[in-house]
Design a protein around this motif. Sequence first.
Motif, PDB file in Angstrom:
ATOM      1  N   ILE A  64       0.820  -1.264   0.077  1.00  0.00           N
ATOM      2  CA  ILE A  64      -0.099  -0.004   0.081  1.00  0.00           C
ATOM      3  C   ILE A  64       0.664   1.383  -0.249  1.00  0.00           C
ATOM      4  N   SER A  65       1.902   1.204   0.917  1.00  0.00           N
ATOM      5  CA  SER A  65       2.883   2.300   0.923  1.00  0.00           C
ATOM      6  C   SER A  65       3.609   2.638  -0.491  1.00  0.00           C
ATOM      7  N   TYR A  66       3.826   1.499  -1.398  1.00  0.00           N
ATOM      8  CA  TYR A  66       4.302   1.545  -2.719  1.00  0.00           C
ATOM      9  C   TYR A  66       3.622   2.045  -3.705  1.00  0.00           C
ATOM     10  N   LYS A  67       2.102   1.776  -3.562  1.00  0.00           N
ATOM     11  CA  LYS A  67       1.120   2.514  -4.399  1.00  0.00           C
ATOM     12  C   LYS A  67       0.926   3.925  -4.029  1.00  0.00           C
ATOM     13  N   GLY A  68       1.130   4.174  -2.697  1.00  0.00           N
ATOM     14  CA  GLY A  68       1.109   5.713  -2.410  1.00  0.00           C
ATOM     15  C   GLY A  68       2.264   6.556  -2.756  1.00  0.00           C
ATOM     16  N   PHE A  69       3.376   5.866  -2.953  1.00  0.00           N
ATOM     17  CA  PHE A  69       4.625   6.589  -3.492  1.00  0.00           C
ATOM     18  C   PHE A  69       4.472   6.899  -5.066  1.00  0.00           C
ATOM     19  N   LYS A  70       3.689   5.750  -5.778  1.00  0.00           N
ATOM     20  CA  LYS A  70       3.598   6.419  -7.267  1.00  0.00           C
ATOM     21  C   LYS A  70       2.101   6.951  -7.549  1.00  0.00           C
ATOM     22  N   ASP A  71       1.321   6.869  -6.632  1.00  0.00           N
ATOM     23  CA  ASP A  71       0.034   7.603  -6.965  1.00  0.00           C
ATOM     24  C   ASP A  71      -0.300   8.619  -5.962  1.00  0.00           C
ATOM     25  N   HIS A  72      -0.124  10.018  -6.468  1.00  0.00           N
ATOM     26  CA  HIS A  72      -0.505  10.757  -5.590  1.00  0.00           C
ATOM     27  C   HIS A  72      -1.791  11.314  -5.003  1.00  0.00           C
ATOM     28  N   LEU A 104       0.374   3.947   4.972  1.00  0.00           N
ATOM     29  CA  LEU A 104       1.269   5.006   4.082  1.00  0.00           C
ATOM     30  C   LEU A 104       2.325   5.255   4.686  1.00  0.00           C
ATOM     31  N   HIS A 105       3.288   5.510   3.956  1.00  0.00           N
ATOM     32  CA  HIS A 105       4.506   6.115   4.375  1.00  0.00           C
ATOM     33  C   HIS A 105       5.062   7.191   3.508  1.00  0.00           C
ATOM     34  N   VAL A 106       6.072   7.928   3.770  1.00  0.00           N
ATOM     35  CA  VAL A 106       6.394   9.064   3.223  1.00  0.00           C
ATOM     36  C   VAL A 106       7.702   8.715   2.124  1.00  0.00           C
ATOM     37  N   ASN A 107       8.264   7.850   2.552  1.00  0.00           N
ATOM     38  CA  ASN A 107       9.308   7.272   1.495  1.00  0.00           C
ATOM     39  C   ASN A 107       9.905   5.953   2.015  1.00  0.00           C
ATOM     40  N   TRP A 108      10.695   5.407   1.333  1.00  0.00           N
ATOM     41  CA  TRP A 108      11.202   4.102   1.719  1.00  0.00           C
ATOM     42  C   TRP A 108      12.091   4.065   3.202  1.00  0.00           C
ATOM     43  N   MET A 109      12.622   5.049   3.436  1.00  0.00           N
ATOM     44  CA  MET A 109      13.347   5.056   4.614  1.00  0.00           C
ATOM     45  C   MET A 109      12.221   5.082   5.785  1.00  0.00           C
ATOM     46  N   HIS A 110      11.187   5.809   5.513  1.00  0.00           N
ATOM     47  CA  HIS A 110      10.181   5.814   6.689  1.00  0.00           C
ATOM     48  C   HIS A 110       9.577   4.379   6.878  1.00  0.00           C
ATOM     49  N   LEU A 111       9.318   4.119   5.683  1.00  0.00           N
ATOM     50  CA  LEU A 111       8.682   2.686   5.624  1.00  0.00           C
ATOM     51  C   LEU A 111       9.508   1.329   6.699  1.00  0.00           C
ATOM     52  N   ILE A 112      10.984   1.549   5.796  1.00  0.00           N
ATOM     53  CA  ILE A 112      11.475   0.334   6.417  1.00  0.00           C
ATOM     54  C   ILE A 112      11.763   0.703   8.021  1.00  0.00           C
ATOM     55  N   PHE A 113      12.064   1.847   8.251  1.00  0.00           N
ATOM     56  CA  PHE A 113      12.150   2.202   9.872  1.00  0.00           C
ATOM     57  C   PHE A 113      11.032   1.485  10.569  1.00  0.00           C
ATOM     58  N   ASN A 114       9.625   1.931  10.097  1.00  0.00           N
ATOM     59  CA  ASN A 114       8.641   1.178  11.068  1.00  0.00           C
ATOM     60  C   ASN A 114       8.640  -0.201  10.752  1.00  0.00           C
TER      61      ASN A 114
END
Length: 272
Positions: A17-25, A53-63
């Motif tokens: 879902i986060s990846y979808k959010g990265f690609k689809d504003h 959802l996450h802001v970027n990959w770093m945000h996602l990976i950390f969580n």
Amino acid sequence: MTSGTISFLLIIVTALISYKGFKDHFFFEKYEFGVDKIRLYKDYKRLITSGFLHVNWMHLIFNMLGLYFFAGSLIRELNTGQFLLIYFASLVGGNLLSLLVYKNQGDYTSVGASGAVNGAIFATIALNPSVSIMFLPGWIFGLIYIGITIWGVRSKRDNIGHEAHLGGALIGMLLAICLKPDDIQENYIYVLLIAVPTLVFIYLIITRPHILMIDNLFFKTHTDHYSIDHKYNETKANQQQEIDRILDKISKRGINSLSQKEKKMLKDYSKK
């Protein structure tokens, strides 16, 4: 279903879902946490969807690393259903505290699973205060973390959603106490050391919100907030003004003079 399977599924779903959010504003904006969207338009699903959802990959990976390291032990200590209860209740609780803190800042938005992950971490600390976190006993880590988080909420010196972290941590800890009260009898001192300052600070936020109003780079004491009530009233007034214009146009030129957009607006208004 094993503890590893549950955490793996949560990580996979969140990552997709986060990846979808990265690609689809548009998708991102539709499901992010937003004060106006929740308070004004009652879009309560955002209290949960924003956690995927996450802001970027770093945000996602950390969580997701936090989820990976703590989900398994917490599920083994409780069970799958209780873990999921803590995870999602902490997510919602963290977002509700953010909603309270930023209630007069309608354009405030945020995303991330931090509240949920913090709930899992602090539930683990409540059940096992001696657990090692970053080379520290869990209860000491918890005290330091809560202190930093309270300072972050108070100072507003960064763009981190400290409120969601704080709310999620508190909900996770309180739910762990409710779910395993016998274990807490041995750990109550450590739990109180963390929970009491958190509860006091949240109480002050509710009863004396001016404690958050301090000057710094990101926040000015004398900012005139545009309240949610003002926005609601203005929105209603603008809608009524537009409807009056359309009705006036009909009276002068007939209904066939309306554009498709105007017809749709009139139709939608008639359903209210």
